[in-house]
Design an enzyme around this catalytic site. Sequence first.
Site, mmCIF file in Angstrom:
data_model
loop_
_atom_site.group_PDB
_atom_site.id
_atom_site.type_symbol
_atom_site.label_atom_id
_atom_site.label_comp_id
_atom_site.label_asym_id
_atom_site.label_seq_id
_atom_site.Cartn_x
_atom_site.Cartn_y
_atom_site.Cartn_z
ATOM 1 C CE LYS A 59 -12.318 -0.810 -3.096
ATOM 2 N NZ LYS A 59 -13.042 -1.430 -2.010
ATOM 3 C CG ASP A 73 -2.163 0.861 1.030
ATOM 4 O OD1 ASP A 73 -2.012 2.064 0.730
ATOM 5 O OD2 ASP A 73 -3.279 0.327 1.153
HETATM 6 C C1 LIG Z 1 -10.486 0.451 0.846
HETATM 7 S S1 LIG Z 1 -8.856 0.692 1.344
HETATM 8 C C2 LIG Z 1 -8.366 -0.893 1.841
HETATM 9 C C3 LIG Z 1 -8.904 -1.280 3.175
HETATM 10 C C4 LIG Z 1 -8.272 -2.549 3.666
HETATM 11 N N1 LIG Z 1 -8.649 -3.703 2.855
HETATM 12 C C5 LIG Z 1 -8.653 -2.843 5.087
HETATM 13 O O1 LIG Z 1 -9.265 -3.873 5.334
HETATM 14 O O2 LIG Z 1 -8.319 -2.060 5.973
HETATM 15 C C6 LIG Z 1 -8.030 0.908 -0.150
HETATM 16 C C7 LIG Z 1 -6.517 1.062 -0.027
HETATM 17 O O3 LIG Z 1 -5.969 1.025 -1.335
HETATM 18 C C8 LIG Z 1 -4.804 1.836 -1.313
HETATM 19 N N2 LIG Z 1 -4.432 2.123 -2.697
HETATM 20 C C9 LIG Z 1 -5.117 2.798 -3.639
HETATM 21 N N3 LIG Z 1 -4.420 2.797 -4.801
HETATM 22 C C10 LIG Z 1 -3.292 2.081 -4.568
HETATM 23 C C11 LIG Z 1 -2.176 1.716 -5.367
HETATM 24 N N4 LIG Z 1 -2.105 2.055 -6.672
HETATM 25 N N5 LIG Z 1 -1.205 0.992 -4.802
HETATM 26 C C12 LIG Z 1 -1.263 0.623 -3.509
HETATM 27 N N6 LIG Z 1 -2.278 0.953 -2.710
HETATM 28 C C13 LIG Z 1 -3.290 1.678 -3.228
HETATM 29 C C14 LIG Z 1 -5.209 3.021 -0.489
HETATM 30 O O4 LIG Z 1 -4.063 3.652 0.030
HETATM 31 C C15 LIG Z 1 -6.063 2.383 0.591
HETATM 32 O O5 LIG Z 1 -5.308 2.126 1.738
#
Ligand SMILES: C[S@@+](CC[C@H](N)C(=O)[O-])C[C@H]1O[C@@H](n2cnc3c(N)ncnc32)[C@H](O)[C@@H]1O
Length: 343
Positions: A301, A236
């Site tokens: 999503k 992440d």
């Molecule tokens: C909905 S949250 C995930 C929640 C997690 N599954 C939990 O249970 O706590 C989405 C995550 O995707 C990460 N994210 C978005 N785009 C990303 C990328 N290109 N690479 C890595 N992380 C990414 C965001 O930083 C965020 O922490």
Amino acid sequence: MDALIAAEGFEDALREEVAAVGLRATTAAPGVVVVDDAWPEGLDPVFARQRLPGCARAAGDSVARLAKATFDLLALPLDSCDHWSLHAFAWPGPDPADPSKGRPALVAGALLDLVHRHRRRARRRFVPLDDLTPEQAADLSLAQVLLLDRGAALVSLARPARLPVGLDPDPRWPAGVVAVAPDRRAPSSAYRKAEEAYARLGLAPRPGERVVDLGGSPGGWTWTALARGARVLAVDRAPLAPPAGGHPLLEERRGDAFRFEPDAPVDWLLCDVIAAPERTLDLLDRWLAGAWCRRFVVNVKFKGTARQAPLDALRALLARRGARARVKHLVHDKNEVTAFGLA
Ligand SMILES: C[S@@+](CC[C@H](N)C(=O)[O-])C[C@H]1O[C@@H](n2cnc3c(N)ncnc32)[C@H](O)[C@@H]1O
């Protein structure tokens, strides 16, 4: 006539799915979509929590009368069932976590009493939900009574169809509401989605297994694996929060989930990255094509109401890659669905 039940607010998404297979649907009540023909066997409606195959309407202005009308519909077909179980529920119901509570439980009690008095053999073959083993669930008939209001119900009796993963309808969960135990230690409430996917899959990360969690912050999904003794590599751009963050079985990698490739195949891919559906589908496709994981739980999503094209593409990709998988709008999914299965 089949009834399909959806999360409130997702009736249109479900109706769109119904229209896509060439059937006509009407919304009978909030969350209840009635299909005027039989739903094609083996096709899994993503936005349907549960399906009531071949249902009929029962009416009665008291619990006793509604139970009697239900009994009249079920009595004969029950005679030819080996084992059967019963779901009585209101949808969405006063308690979304337990749609069987209250009046549905009273109707179920009165119905079982009638079966006991008039259909002794069927009563002996009844399997209470609490006693249901996964093996029995796969091999019984399911009676469902969906209370539409105080005086009307939709009643169905059917043998569930076996899907590549799970059953449809699934006898384990009335109204398809999969109960997930609360976990106050989890860094985010998103853990409930991963837990529901494991429950539906009948599999979860095991001690010593290797898990990659893409978009793992703040750590709800990662926590579900760590708490089971699995080793997790979480990717992440943001850090994970304790008790996932700092856990001895966790390795954190700060970076882009879409560029990440594992050094060696892992047991589980978990992915909950916020991204356009096409990007998540591309990611899953690469993981399946590369045989980089044995099992996966991947959340997709949507943007607004453009759901059908990504869903079709997701189904096509799972079929193309030969995955034994299922796609569902889970209890805690918002405008998203979750694909889970065996690669
Ligand atoms: C909905 S949250 C995930 C929640 C997690 N599954 C939990 O249970 O706590 C989405 C995550 O995707 C990460 N994210 C978005 N785009 C990303 C990328 N290109 N690479 C890595 N992380 C990414 C965001 O930083 C965020 O922490």
